[in-house]
Design an enzyme around this catalytic site. Structure first.
Site, PDB file in Angstrom:
ATOM      1  N   GLY A 106       3.766  -2.498  16.867  1.00 18.83           N
ATOM      2  CA  GLY A 106       4.988  -3.018  16.255  1.00 18.83           C
ATOM      3  C   GLY A 106       5.417  -4.396  16.729  1.00 18.83           C
ATOM      4  N   ASN A 120       5.024  -7.218  15.073  1.00 17.09           N
ATOM      5  CA  ASN A 120       5.686  -7.861  13.923  1.00 17.09           C
ATOM      6  C   ASN A 120       7.071  -7.255  13.693  1.00 17.09           C
ATOM      7  OD1 ASN A 120       4.061  -9.979  12.395  1.00 17.09           O
ATOM      8  ND2 ASN A 120       2.517  -8.420  12.830  1.00 17.09           N
ATOM      9  N   MET A 124      -0.724   1.378   8.565  1.00 20.68           N
ATOM     10  CA  MET A 124      -2.141   1.441   8.228  1.00 20.68           C
ATOM     11  C   MET A 124      -2.503   2.686   7.421  1.00 20.68           C
ATOM     12  SD  MET A 124      -2.801  -1.443   9.423  1.00 20.68           S
ATOM     13  CE  MET A 124      -4.467  -1.902   9.871  1.00 20.68           C
ATOM     14  N   LEU A 160      -0.458   3.631   0.430  1.00 16.22           N
ATOM     15  CA  LEU A 160       0.639   4.350  -0.233  1.00 16.22           C
ATOM     16  C   LEU A 160       0.204   4.765  -1.633  1.00 16.22           C
ATOM     17  CD1 LEU A 160       3.220   1.802   1.083  1.00 16.22           C
ATOM     18  CD2 LEU A 160       3.325   4.261   1.584  1.00 16.22           C
ATOM     19  N   ASN A 203       4.330  -6.858   2.679  1.00 18.29           N
ATOM     20  CA  ASN A 203       3.353  -6.519   3.720  1.00 18.29           C
ATOM     21  C   ASN A 203       2.847  -7.803   4.355  1.00 18.29           C
ATOM     22  OD1 ASN A 203       1.354  -4.932   5.176  1.00 18.29           O
ATOM     23  ND2 ASN A 203      -0.179  -5.696   3.735  1.00 18.29           N
ATOM     24  N   HIS A 205      -0.540  -9.356   6.343  1.00 14.61           N
ATOM     25  CA  HIS A 205      -1.961  -9.080   6.558  1.00 14.61           C
ATOM     26  C   HIS A 205      -2.581 -10.270   7.299  1.00 14.61           C
ATOM     27  CE1 HIS A 205      -5.869  -7.315   5.927  1.00 14.61           C
ATOM     28  NE2 HIS A 205      -6.308  -8.479   5.493  1.00 14.61           N
TER      29      HIS A 205
END
Ligand code: GAR
Length: 232
Positions: free
Chosen positions: A16, A18, A94, A97, A111, A113
């Site tokens: 976590g 970010n 990760m 969905l 999101n 990446h």
């Protein structure tokens, strides 16, 4: 009078970092969003404890506790509604969905990446960029669609790949920039300056550079001139 802050829930699977960067950014009274919850698909995700220690509501919604992926996503959807989320930020979440879930949150879920999408979706992005002989690498924030690491691009930042880099040194350089880029992108979405329309990200009231981390705005970000001077 200031507009109401948007309510943001962050989804994580791991450490976590970010998430922590977004929480820190949202601590600024002028930031247009507040973090109202952190949810993980793993009850042992390190970031859950970090968020809880900052007084943020946390919850684990795991696959093991649900009959199938659809039921897991229904529970997630219910929790997001209970928290009155306006925006959902995936930060190292990760798992893929379900399409019906991504459809429900289309334009309201983003999101980050660790690559310059559409290059290197999926895992091991840093090693793959090195193996391909890339001279630049970076990170992307995008609206989430049903496809993994896909969807309209909101903001990107590039970093150089140095001759001495291995996947770890490169990952660290990118991660430092991710933390800055994600706050920038969330600000754009929360202020309504980045929206999703007809499958594209539309930026309004943002300069051409406003969705890039440009040279000088981050010490780790790529300096195009020095990159051009670099010998192979
Ligand atoms: C980050 O590098 C993020 O970009 C990546 O997982 C890491 C999570 O680190 N996400 C993806 O690869 C999504 N496909 P963090 O838990 O320290 O933020």
């Amino acid at each position: 009078m200031r507009p109401m802050k948007k309510r943001v829930v962050i989804l994580i699977s791991g450490r976590g970092s970010n998430m922590s960067a977004l929480i820190e950014a949202a601590g600024d009274p002028g930031f247009p969003a507040q973090i109202v919850g952190v949810i993980s698909n793993r009850s042992d995700a390190k970031g859950l404890a970090a968020a809880a220690s900052l007084g943020i509501e946390t919850k684990a919604i795991t696959r093991a506790d649900h009959t199938d992926k659809a039921a897991q996503d229904a529970a997630l959807d219910a929790e997001l509604k209970r928290l009155k989320a306006d925006i959902v930020c995936l930060a190292g979440y990760m798992r893929l969905l379900t399409p019906s879930f991504t459809e429900k949150w289309a334009g309201r879920m983003i999101n980050i990446h660790p690559s310059l999408l559409p290059l290197y979706k999926g895992l091991d992005t840093h090693q793959r960029a090195i193996d391909a002989g890339m001279r630049v690498h970076g990170c992307t924030v995008h609206f989430v669609t049903a496809e993994m690491d896909d969807g309209p691009i909101i903001a990107q930042a590039a970093v150089p790949i140095l001759p001495s880099d291995d996947a770890d040194t490169l990952a660290n350089r990118v991660l430092g920039v991710e933390h800055q880029l994600y706050s920038l992108a969330l600000r754009l979405v929360a202020e309504g300056k980045a929206t999703m329309k007809d499958g594209r990200a539309v930026l309004s009231g943002v300069s051409a550079e406003g969705s890039l981390l440009s040279p000088g705005s981050a010490s780790e970000a790529v300096d195009i001139e020095s990159l051009a001077r670099m010998t192979p």
